[in-house]
Scaffold this active site. Sequence first.
Site: not given
Ligand code: 8YV
Length: 320
Positions: A159, A237-239, A263, A268, A286-289
Amino acid sequence: MPKPKILLTRHYPEAVIERAHRDYDMVLPDRDVSANGDDLIAQLQGVDGALICASNKFSADIIAKLPEQLKIIASFSVGYEHVDIDAANSKGLIVTNSPDVLNDATADTALLLLLAASRRAREASEMVIQGQWHGWSPTKLLGVQPTGKRLGIIGMGRIGRAMADRCRALGMKIHYHNRSRLSADLEGDATYHATSDALFKVADFLSIHCEMTPQTTKLVNARTIALMPPSPVIVNTARGGIVDDTALIAALKSGRVVAAGLDVFDGEPNLNPEYLTLPTAFLLPHIGSATVDTRNAMGFRALDNLDAYFAGEQPGDRLG
Ligand code: 8YV
């Protein structure tokens, strides 16, 4: 032969549920909420495997109480700090994650945050929505130009590298810190820093892409922010736990950090409420993915891991 029985802990995308329903004896909870503690243990009775997510917490304590029948938990996430991998391995419980398929979506979100924070998108949008836009001005809402600036990337995995590619297109100079230096072909024109302190010192912009571990918890704190060049922009966008919120909030208030794009948040969805009052904090839930293609691909990847295990093979994304 009866199909293996699996639990889907959440209402994952429809295509994922359809595939799970086709190939397994599938259990779906009535409500789409993340069970934890005793509720999670109760949900996992009588199943051979489970498709879990990052908000299901599998501590050593919980893992010790899981039924022996449960052989594999496949996480719908690349991050796996929610599972005590050592405890799972000692119990013989297989854990997998869903890497790779979310690289682009997450890097896109990091880019969105970088641009939104540096161009003051929250303040600008609020001005329009609140009816406070009274015409063009040569000096209103001036932001920070990324062109030619140094982007510090903490965690140059898949990433982080996807973010680097995007920011090269903005004309940024890429610097990174990683546990180990990348090979020349992966590194390209990026500058490696052997310590995170060395990276902080050059990061006009900082984007966080490392795993959350005891070593990276609160890595962005008052001391490391003080190392940064004047008025940096910070993106996460990580944690959430990688950032010390008290320190970042103080730095945003004083202007030491000019803007942040976040994000993910410690604790959270109960983020520190002070962020809500800071116009220079651009916040996402938390909409990264969160794209249809990516969430489908994450679910399919988790199902691929379950399929491999139940076919007697090694799951491709086995952890530990
Ligand atoms: C997820 C994420 O949406 O994949 C990860 O680690 O943080 C996000 O993409 C989320 O954690 C769903 O479990």
